[in-house]
Design a protein around this motif. Structure first.
Motif, PDB file in Angstrom:
ATOM      1  N   ASP A 178       0.693  -1.220   0.076  1.00 11.22           N
ATOM      2  CA  ASP A 178       0.119  -0.077  -0.038  1.00 11.22           C
ATOM      3  C   ASP A 178       0.825   1.194  -0.026  1.00 11.22           C
ATOM      4  O   ASP A 178       0.557   2.109  -0.683  1.00 11.22           O
ATOM      5  CB  ASP A 178      -0.840   0.150   1.165  1.00 11.22           C
ATOM      6  CG  ASP A 178      -2.028  -1.000   1.126  1.00 11.22           C
ATOM      7  OD1 ASP A 178      -2.165  -1.564   0.203  1.00 11.22           O
ATOM      8  OD2 ASP A 178      -2.337  -1.503   2.240  1.00 11.22           O
ATOM      9  N   ALA A 190       1.172   4.241  -2.627  1.00  6.51           N
ATOM     10  CA  ALA A 190       1.156   5.682  -2.430  1.00  6.51           C
ATOM     11  C   ALA A 190       2.227   6.447  -2.782  1.00  6.51           C
ATOM     12  O   ALA A 190       2.056   7.560  -3.398  1.00  6.51           O
ATOM     13  CB  ALA A 190       0.914   5.863  -0.823  1.00  6.51           C
ATOM     14  N   ALA A 239      -1.554  10.312   2.316  1.00  5.70           N
ATOM     15  CA  ALA A 239      -2.249   9.165   2.623  1.00  5.70           C
ATOM     16  C   ALA A 239      -2.031   7.849   2.184  1.00  5.70           C
ATOM     17  O   ALA A 239      -1.226   7.939   0.922  1.00  5.70           O
ATOM     18  CB  ALA A 239      -3.867   9.511   2.118  1.00  5.70           C
ATOM     19  N   CYS A 240      -2.267   6.853   2.812  1.00  2.00           N
ATOM     20  CA  CYS A 240      -1.971   5.511   2.325  1.00  2.00           C
ATOM     21  C   CYS A 240      -3.231   4.728   2.839  1.00  2.00           C
ATOM     22  O   CYS A 240      -3.579   4.404   3.838  1.00  2.00           O
ATOM     23  CB  CYS A 240      -0.931   4.975   3.278  1.00  2.00           C
ATOM     24  SG  CYS A 240      -0.530   3.382   2.816  1.00  2.00           S
ATOM     25  N   ARG A 241      -4.041   4.333   1.841  1.00  2.00           N
ATOM     26  CA  ARG A 241      -5.235   3.627   1.902  1.00  2.00           C
ATOM     27  C   ARG A 241      -6.213   4.517   2.651  1.00  2.00           C
ATOM     28  O   ARG A 241      -6.626   3.797   3.677  1.00  2.00           O
ATOM     29  CB  ARG A 241      -4.969   2.486   2.413  1.00  2.00           C
ATOM     30  CG  ARG A 241      -4.601   1.123   1.350  1.00  2.00           C
ATOM     31  CD  ARG A 241      -5.498   0.174   1.564  1.00  2.00           C
ATOM     32  NE  ARG A 241      -5.383  -0.844   0.377  1.00  2.00           N
ATOM     33  CZ  ARG A 241      -6.268  -1.856   0.322  1.00  2.00           C
ATOM     34  NH1 ARG A 241      -7.091  -2.096   1.211  1.00  2.00           N
ATOM     35  NH2 ARG A 241      -6.155  -2.624  -0.649  1.00  2.00           N
ATOM     36  N   ASP A 242      -6.324   5.821   2.556  1.00  2.00           N
ATOM     37  CA  ASP A 242      -7.319   6.740   3.211  1.00  2.00           C
ATOM     38  C   ASP A 242      -6.800   6.838   4.491  1.00  2.00           C
ATOM     39  O   ASP A 242      -7.680   7.244   5.448  1.00  2.00           O
ATOM     40  CB  ASP A 242      -8.806   6.019   3.225  1.00  2.00           C
ATOM     41  CG  ASP A 242      -9.200   6.134   1.620  1.00  2.00           C
ATOM     42  OD1 ASP A 242      -8.782   7.021   0.943  1.00  2.00           O
ATOM     43  OD2 ASP A 242      -9.993   5.442   1.364  1.00  2.00           O
ATOM     44  N   VAL A 243      -5.482   6.514   4.981  1.00  2.00           N
ATOM     45  CA  VAL A 243      -5.211   6.733   6.338  1.00  2.00           C
ATOM     46  C   VAL A 243      -4.194   8.109   6.106  1.00  2.00           C
ATOM     47  O   VAL A 243      -3.407   7.971   5.153  1.00  2.00           O
ATOM     48  CB  VAL A 243      -4.315   5.642   6.983  1.00  2.00           C
ATOM     49  CG1 VAL A 243      -3.642   6.045   8.169  1.00  2.00           C
ATOM     50  CG2 VAL A 243      -5.257   4.350   6.858  1.00  2.00           C
ATOM     51  N   HIS A 244      -4.523   8.989   6.863  1.00  2.00           N
ATOM     52  CA  HIS A 244      -3.676  10.208   6.816  1.00  2.00           C
ATOM     53  C   HIS A 244      -2.209  10.048   7.208  1.00  2.00           C
ATOM     54  O   HIS A 244      -2.224   9.655   8.332  1.00  2.00           O
ATOM     55  CB  HIS A 244      -4.376  11.320   7.553  1.00  2.00           C
ATOM     56  CG  HIS A 244      -3.972  12.708   7.320  1.00  2.00           C
ATOM     57  ND1 HIS A 244      -4.365  13.940   7.800  1.00  2.00           N
ATOM     58  CD2 HIS A 244      -2.772  13.066   6.253  1.00  2.00           C
ATOM     59  CE1 HIS A 244      -3.693  14.884   7.040  1.00  2.00           C
ATOM     60  NE2 HIS A 244      -2.876  14.574   6.269  1.00  2.00           N
ATOM     61  N   ASN A 254     -11.089  10.326  14.775  1.00  2.00           N
ATOM     62  CA  ASN A 254      -9.797  10.902  14.322  1.00  2.00           C
ATOM     63  C   ASN A 254      -8.924  11.245  15.268  1.00  2.00           C
ATOM     64  O   ASN A 254      -9.214  11.563  16.517  1.00  2.00           O
ATOM     65  CB  ASN A 254     -10.158  12.346  13.426  1.00  2.00           C
ATOM     66  CG  ASN A 254     -10.875  12.246  12.189  1.00  2.00           C
ATOM     67  OD1 ASN A 254     -10.730  11.373  11.859  1.00  2.00           O
ATOM     68  ND2 ASN A 254     -11.911  13.233  12.158  1.00  2.00           N
TER      69      ASN A 254
END
Lengths: 214, 185
Positions: free
Chosen positions: B30, B34, B84-89, B164
């Motif tokens: 992932d 990114a 971001a990586c797979r919707d993780v900030h 968050n």
């Protein structure tokens, strides 16, 4: 010379407290930060400057707000709009930074505005967030606008400030990254150094060119 | 097929970057996507082909990214645009560049992994039950402490609505009116 990030947003606008932003700024190589809507102070050796961001208001409200806060020690910045608004805003005494030039229209900041900014010592802010977070057209447009600003800066020598506009701790970048990102818009290392010290430049009172001794 | 002699091989460089926030779990694949996406988006296909970015190691909160020699600057700029990586900030903070992976490994072994002072206390007998995270109060809300390292405290709001991460300091948690810096600091 203080290396400054000219705009960061703490909680509740962002996801980090002012203290944590100051800690992160110190780790990233900054000496000071301009924080929106927070009081000034010093934390872990990092100077936190209070910032007042004025946006989406008519020029008469800008004048009133600047008049009210200009002696408060805050860094006062105004969001750019059309050309006439920008020229009027640059002419307001006590205004420090013109922001959001990448979102304004193409002719919003011309050579006349650049000359006025140079004369009144008003900085133009380079917001790095569209370069960091933007993709495709948004990023291309921002880079193009900033390159145009740099052409005017080389000619008229108005101050420049650099900001990450970080709403998260993870949006802040270290000084070396900032220099790398600025190289995309044609800024070399002396330009970046000058821009990182831009907030200090606009806050330093102008020495009168003629001094009356007696 | 015999391997190429060293003099004919492509010269490479390796960049060590720290992954923030600390304690986040990512897949190497992932992260490669990114980084590749960020590089292609910034420099285009032709330059990315020259840079040839590749994630060669992902250990202890650090990532080692490979590139062709002479393209370190381009890769470093591209790494600073990874958000971001797979919707993780996330954020990649570059630590060092080197000609060998081993020297970078020794560097982050020396620094040590992201320290986790706060280990979640295990509830009950610890078998198959959710770990209990310590709680704190900030801005009149209750948060769970997920990471604590020195002055830095990362929290997540208690409940299921807002997951968050908030980034605070120990001083913030001690100060009742801690959304701002008070005058006494």
């Amino acid at each position: 010379m203080k290396i400054t990030d000219a705009a960061v947003y703490p909680y509740p606008l962002g996801d980090a407290s002012v203290r944590r932003l100051a800690l992160q700024a110190e780790a990233l190589g900054f000496d000071s930060i301009v924080v929106a809507d927070a009081p000034s102070g010093t934390y872990e050796g990092v100077e936190v400057r209070s910032g007042l961001m004025i946006r989406d208001v008519p020029i008469k409200d800008v004048i009133a707000a600047v008049k009210r806060y200009r002696d408060s020690g805050r860094v006062i910045s105004v969001n750019a709009a059309n050309n006439s608004f920008n020229r009027a805003a640059i002419g307001v005494k006590g205004m420090h930074i013109l922001r959001g030039i990448q979102n304004a229209d193409k002719l919003a900041f011309d050579h006349v505005a650049a000359k006025m900014a140079s004369d009144n010592r008003v900085a133009v802010d380079i917001d790095l967030s569209p370069i960091i977070m933007g993709r495709s057209v948004a990023r291309q447009r921002a880079i193009h606008r900033y390159m145009d600003i740099m052409v005017l800066e080389q000619r008229f020598e108005f101050p420049i400030t650099l900001s990450t506009h970080a709403r998260s701790l993870l949006d802040m970048r270290n000084v070396r990254d900032v220099a790398g990102l600025c190289s995309l818009i044609g800024m070399d290392v002396p330009d970046v150094e000058r821009a990182l010290a831009g907030v200090g430049t606009v806050l330093t009172p102008v020495e009168p060119s003629v001094k009356v001794i007696a | 097929m015999s391997p190429r002699p060293p003099t004919l091989r492509e010269k490479r460089r390796y960049i060590l970057a720290r992954i923030e926030p600390a304690g986040i779990l990512l897949e190497q694949k992932d992260l490669y996507y990114a980084i590749s996406d960020a590089t292609t988006s910034l420099w285009g296909d032709a330059t990315t082909a020259i840079i040839t970015p590749a994630v060669v190691a992902l250990e202890h909160g650090y990532v080692v990214v490979r590139c062709r020699r002479g393209t370190e600057r381009e890769l470093a700029i591209a790494l600073s645009t990874v958000t971001a990586c797979r919707d993780v900030h996330i954020c990649l903070q570059i630590v060092a560049a080197s000609g060998t992976i081993e020297s970078l490994r020794s560097r982050f072994r020396k620094k040590g992994p992201h320290k986790k002072e706060t280990e979640p206390a295990v509830a009950g007998n610890g078998a198959g039950e959710e770990p209990v995270l310590p709680e704190c109060t900030f801005a009149k809300k209750t948060f769970l402490i997920v990471q604590c390292n020195g002055q830095k405290v990362d929290v997540i709001e208690k409940g299921f609505k807002n997951t968050n991460r908030l980034f605070l300091t120990k001083d913030d948690l001690e100060d009742l009116n801690a959304t701002t810096i008070s005058d006494r600091i």
